[in-house]
Every structure is written in structure tokens, then in C-alpha cells.
Design a protein around this motif. Structure first.
Motif, short mmCIF file in Angstrom:
data_model
loop_
_atom_site.label_atom_id
_atom_site.label_comp_id
_atom_site.label_asym_id
_atom_site.label_seq_id
_atom_site.Cartn_x
_atom_site.Cartn_y
_atom_site.Cartn_z
N PRO A 363 0.83 -1.21 0.00
CA PRO A 363 0.00 0.00 0.00
C PRO A 363 0.86 1.26 0.00
O PRO A 363 1.98 1.26 0.51
CB PRO A 363 -0.80 -0.13 1.30
N THR A 364 0.33 2.34 -0.57
CA THR A 364 0.97 3.65 -0.51
C THR A 364 -0.07 4.65 0.00
O THR A 364 -1.24 4.31 0.19
CB THR A 364 1.47 4.10 -1.90
N SER A 365 0.33 5.87 0.20
CA SER A 365 -0.60 6.89 0.69
C SER A 365 -1.67 7.23 -0.33
O SER A 365 -2.73 7.76 0.02
CB SER A 365 0.18 8.17 1.05
N THR A 366 -1.41 6.91 -1.60
CA THR A 366 -2.38 7.24 -2.66
C THR A 366 -3.00 6.01 -3.32
O THR A 366 -3.84 6.15 -4.19
CB THR A 366 -1.70 8.09 -3.75
N TYR A 368 -1.63 1.96 -4.45
CA TYR A 368 -0.87 0.71 -4.41
C TYR A 368 0.45 0.85 -5.16
O TYR A 368 0.54 1.55 -6.17
CB TYR A 368 -1.66 -0.43 -5.07
N GLN A 369 1.45 0.14 -4.67
CA GLN A 369 2.68 -0.10 -5.41
C GLN A 369 2.71 -1.56 -5.79
O GLN A 369 2.64 -2.44 -4.92
CB GLN A 369 3.91 0.25 -4.59
N ASN A 439 -3.55 4.38 -8.35
CA ASN A 439 -4.44 4.92 -7.33
C ASN A 439 -5.39 3.82 -6.86
O ASN A 439 -5.26 2.65 -7.26
CB ASN A 439 -5.19 6.15 -7.85
N GLU A 440 -6.34 4.17 -6.03
CA GLU A 440 -7.22 3.16 -5.45
C GLU A 440 -8.14 2.51 -6.48
O GLU A 440 -8.72 1.45 -6.22
CB GLU A 440 -8.04 3.78 -4.31
N PRO A 450 8.46 4.94 -3.67
CA PRO A 450 8.92 5.22 -2.30
C PRO A 450 9.82 4.11 -1.78
O PRO A 450 9.66 2.94 -2.13
CB PRO A 450 7.61 5.29 -1.50
N ASN A 452 10.67 1.60 0.95
CA ASN A 452 10.01 1.02 2.12
C ASN A 452 11.02 0.86 3.25
O ASN A 452 12.22 1.03 3.08
CB ASN A 452 9.33 -0.31 1.77
N ASP A 477 3.85 0.62 15.91
CA ASP A 477 3.86 1.14 14.55
C ASP A 477 5.28 1.31 13.99
O ASP A 477 5.51 2.11 13.09
CB ASP A 477 3.12 2.47 14.48
N GLU A 498 8.32 3.48 9.87
CA GLU A 498 7.87 3.34 8.48
C GLU A 498 7.86 4.70 7.79
O GLU A 498 7.69 5.72 8.42
CB GLU A 498 6.48 2.72 8.44
#
Length: 498
Positions: A363-366, A368-369, A439-440, A450, A452, A477, A498
Motif C-alpha cells: 500500500p501507498t498513501s495514494t 498501491y505499489q 491509485n485506489e 517510495p 520502504n 507502529d 515506516e
């Protein structure tokens, strides 16, 4: 003066870049329970979220040294256990109850099992060998959840799957599931058995890797054709050996109810038959990939409805419109990693021609990777019981070392360390891949890939001397990385966010 200032600025620049990825010191544990000259050969950690403690187990030739700390890093208890007799070489799981930790072991040939109970409040251990031996069954994997451990096996030449449930007090029972009436088929659409779907005739064993979806997983893991997804109160066995279906067997615990599904996948397009197919589960979706040296197809489906949400098709003569990285070829051993960029799509697709494919999802903030490509194990001869060995069959990639007393332990029960162990992979392998951002709604988006937490951690460890007794685990976390420092005779932990 100018030259001095130049090197000073250069040093500070390098230091600042390194510091961007640097760790935060977390904890140091002196190796003070060992006899003189007994260094730490392996180490592993169990986190007790209920008691807010974590226990560290450091192994040498003579003993397993256990240390209990609060999550505020206050020492609580420490003592040594003699461990199990020679031959029990892999930790496959754990149970936790009332502050006690029981570690479960299997012996090298996957036939016998035992456990060591660590009672930190009495500062004593109880070693147990269980009174059964697998004869006509093949060990697949294990699943730990709270105060129970589940050992999963398949009966030879059948569709009988067995689960041994171990209570924390050492009592266990066996339950068998007969899937004979669920018609499994091979790549020719002919009936076959669950055993044949799991058995690799080339290697003479089964290789089922454990996946924890919250970890950054690489193609070196996800290219395996049989996986167990660890979802806490359930686990899913996925099987992709044949090209027509992805088979999913989902078990709920502790009641051990089961649901079985067959999700159809593409095994060709037009006249092009795929040489390889594989899949990856992420939450409520399944990603299925297939291809050969001319074409690759990726589909995204809902698990519940099997509805196709997205399809990507790639041919050897076109540029890749949805990649966010170069085409990367990586050759890795436990000594080195060599990476180069490839300029043609057909060079990526060559990996599929040998029957190797995989997809990994993070997952990414926007959105998927996705990592798309394949991994090829490069076979090497030699080796013996006195040196490094691989456990769990091809594709597991975790290196273990036997001590002179024959006691060998691993962190194979720890999917987080297993995932980290593939950065780099500890068995010689060649990977070809692309990295993609979506995106989603699975629409391609531009952007840099990014880094990881495992990439950053590996950047740090590459600047240190050769690691000994590494471990990685998640707490709250953040991630914690540990390794033994021989000169100081100290086990040190470092914190990575993370």
C-alpha cells in the motif's frame, strides 16, 4: 585551508545523507548468560501485546538464553534453557499465555516436533518432545494465533489436509479435512489431488511460504506457487501450481471452519499459451499474473465476487505505459547484489519463459505499489550439515547455521524477518521486475517509487560489518532490527519507523 574545508563539507554531506536513513538505538542486551567464548549464533524475539512485554532468545552451542523486557525497555527476567535434543533445527511458531512463551520446533526431516516452555516468572523452562511422527503426511506450514499453534500437513497421494492444534499447555489434537469431493484439476483440466497440487516433483518436497500482507514483500517470496497468508484469526492456503485456477482454502481459528474457492485465471490469450501463472492476495482482492516471452497479463479481482476490476496487457514489442521504474534485473547471493537496467520489454518477459512469475502488492498513501516480474532460483551444488543450510525448501531463502552441538534454530516462524530476509535473498537468484504505482481505482499515476522500511534498513546494514544473528520484528507502529556484535559480546537493537 580550502582543501581541509572541502573534505570537511564532503564528510558532513555524506554523514547527513547516511543519517537520513540511520537507525535510532533501541536496546542493548549483554550476552551475560553464556559461558566464556559462547557467542550468539541465532536470535529471535516474541512480542506479547497483552502483557506489553517482549522476550529475546539468544542461542549458542549449549543453551537458549531468554531475556524478558517491558515495552518501556525495563528488564524483568532472564534465565537459560538447555533446549531440545540435537536435530530440532527450526522454530515454526509460538504460543503466549499468562506471560509464558512456548516455542515450537520441528526436526530437520519435518517428521518430529517438540517445544520449549519459557516461564519467566519462575525463571525455568520445560522441554517437550511430542509423541507422534509424520509418516504418510507432508509438513506444509504452521500458523500461530494467541494461545494456539496450528501445524498443517497434507496426506500423501490424496486430498486429505490435516491440522494439528496445540494448546499452550502442550495438549494437542488432530483434525482432518477430506477435499476429495472438491474436484481439483491440473493444467490439462484433468482431476488431480491436493497433494499433487502442492508437491514439487523436481525438488521432491513441498515449499509453502508464509506471507504477512502488512510487510513489504518481494518477488523472491511472492513468486512461490504455494503460500499461506497469516491473517491472525484466519489463514489462507493459496495454490497456483497449475494454470487454470488459483485455489484458496481459508481456515478460521480456533473453530477450524473452512471455505474453499477456485478462482479462474487466464492461462493464455489468443494463440499464446502462458508458460507461467501466479497470484497474490491483498485484503479483499486477488492479483493474478501470467505470461510467456511475448506477452504478460495482470488482472485484479474482488475475492468475494470474483469480479474483474482491472486488466493490464503487455506485449514484447511495446513500451510499458504503467511502469514507474526502469526494467530492473538483479542477481543476488548472500555475498553480493548486482543490479542493471534493461532497455527492452522483451528482456523483462524472458523471465516468464522459464516458468517464473510473481506479483507483490504494497500500500501507498495514494493507492498501491505493484512489483511485476519473476524470480529464478539459481541452483548451486555442495554444502553439508556442518555449514550453512537452507530450510523449508527452495524459495524460502532463509539462511541458518548449525552450531557444533547440532542445535540449529531459525526465525522461520517470524514472517517479518522472513520478508526482510529477501532484501537481499539468501539463495542465489535472478529477478527481473518493474515497479508501478496506481491509485485506489488501479489507474496508473506518475511518481517516484517510495523506499520502504526494509530498503532503508538494508541501506543501513550494508554499511556495517557482516551481520550475525539478525532478527527483525514489528512493535506497535515501528520495526526493530537486531544483531549480535561479537567484539562487545552484546546484542543490539535499533528502531526504524515506516
Amino acid at each position: 585551508m580550502f582543501r581541509f574545508m572541502f573534505f570537511r563539507i564532503l564528510f558532513l554531506s555524506i554523514f547527513c545523507v547516511f543519517s537520513t536513513f540511520a537507525q535510532t538505538p533501541f536496546l542493548e542486551i549483554p550476552n551475560d548468560l553464556s559461558k566464556k567464548n559462547n557467542s550468539v549464533e541465532n536470535a529471535y524475539v516474541v512480542v506479547d501485546n497483552e502483557k506489553k512485554t517482549f522476550s529475546t532468545f539468544m542461542v549458542n552451542e549449549q543453551s537458549i538464553n531468554a531475556y524478558l523486557y517491558s515495552q518501556e525497555l525495563e528488564p524483568i527476567s532472564k534465565f537459560a534453557s538447555k533446549g531440545l535434543p540435537e536435530g530440532y533445527n527450526e522454530i515454526i511458531g509460538k504460543t503466549i499465555k499468562n506471560g509464558q512463551v512456548r516455542l515450537y520446533f520441528k526436526e530437520y526431516y519435518n517428521k518430529k516436533f517438540g517445544a520449549v516452555l519459557f516461564d519467566f516468572y519462575r525463571e525455568q523452562s520445560i522441554e517437550t518432545e511430542f509423541g507422534f511422527k509424520l509418516e504418510d503426511e507432508i509438513y506444509l506450514q504452521s500458523h500461530s494465533y494467541q494461545d494456539r499453534l496450528y501445524i498443517i500437513t497434507v496426506s500423501k497421494k490424496s486430498s486429505l489436509l490435516n491440522i494439528y492444534t496445540f494448546q499452550h499447555d502442550g495438549k494437542f489434537e488432530k483434525k482432518s479435512f477430506d477435499f476429495t469431493e472438491n474436484v481439483f484439476v491440473n493444467g490439462k483440466n484433468e482431476p488431480t489431488t491436493l497433494y499433487k497440487l502442492l508437491y514439487d516433483s523436481f525438488n521432491g518436497l513441498t515449499s509453502v511460504v508464509k506471507i504477512e500482507e502488512s510487510n513489504p514483500n518481494s518477488l523472491q517470496i511472492t513468486s512461490n506457487l504455494s503460500k499461506i497468508y497469516d491473517r491472525g484469526d484466519s489463514f489462507i492456503l493459496s495454490i497456483d501450481k497449475e494454470g487454470l485456477f488459483t485455489y484458496l482454502l481459508e481456515f478460521k481459528v480456533p473453530e477450524l471452519s473452512v471455505k474453499i474457492a477456485a478462482i479462474e485465471k487466464l492461462n493464455g490469450m489468443g494463440d499464446e499459451k502462458f508458460n507461467t501463472t501466479n497470484s497474490y492476495l491483498y485484503k479483499d482482492k486477488i492479483f493474478q499474473i501470467g505470461g510467456n516471452s511475448k506477452i504478460m497479463v495482470l488482472t485484479v479481482k474482488e475475492l468475494a465476487t470474483k469480479k474483474e476490476l482491472k486488466r493490464f496487457v503487455l506485449s514484447k514489442d511495446e513500451d510499458i505505459p504503467f511502469k514507474n521504474s526502469a526494467i530492473i534485473e538483479e542477481y543476488a547471493t548472500n555475498q553480493s547484489i548486482k543490479t542493471k537496467e534493461l532497455d527492452k520489454t522483451n528482456l523483462l518477459l524472458q523471465i516468464f519463459n522459464g516458468g517464473n512469475s510473481g506479483v507483490a502488492v504494497n500500500p501507498t498513501s495514494t493507492g498501491y505499489q505493484l512489483t511485476l516480474g519473476g524470480n529464478e532460483i539459481i541452483k548451486r551444488g555442495g554444502g553439508g550439515f556442518g555449514g550453512p543450510m537452507m530450510f523449508g525448501g527452495p524459495g524460502n531463502g532463509m539462511m541458518i547455521n548449525s552450531t557444533s552441538s547440532g542445535m540449529v534454530v531459525t526465525s522461520g516462524f517470524n514472517p517479518t524477518f522472513f520478508s526482510f530476509g529477501s532484501f537481499p535473498y539468501n539463495e542465489a537468484n535472478r529477478t527481473k521486475r518493474i515497479e508501478c504505482l496506481f491509485n485506489e481505482d488501479f489507474e496508473h499515476i506518475d511518481g517516484e517509487i517510495p523506499q520502504n522500511v526494509f530498503n532503508r534498513l538494508r541501506n543501513h546494514t550494508s554499511n556495517l560489518p557482516k551481520a550475525k544473528a539478525e532478527t527483525v520484528f514489528r512493535m506497535d507502529d515501528y520495526f526493530v532490527y537486531g544483531r549480535y556484535f561479537t567484539i562487545d559480546n552484546v546484542y543490539k537493537f535499533f528502531k526504524f519507523s515506516e
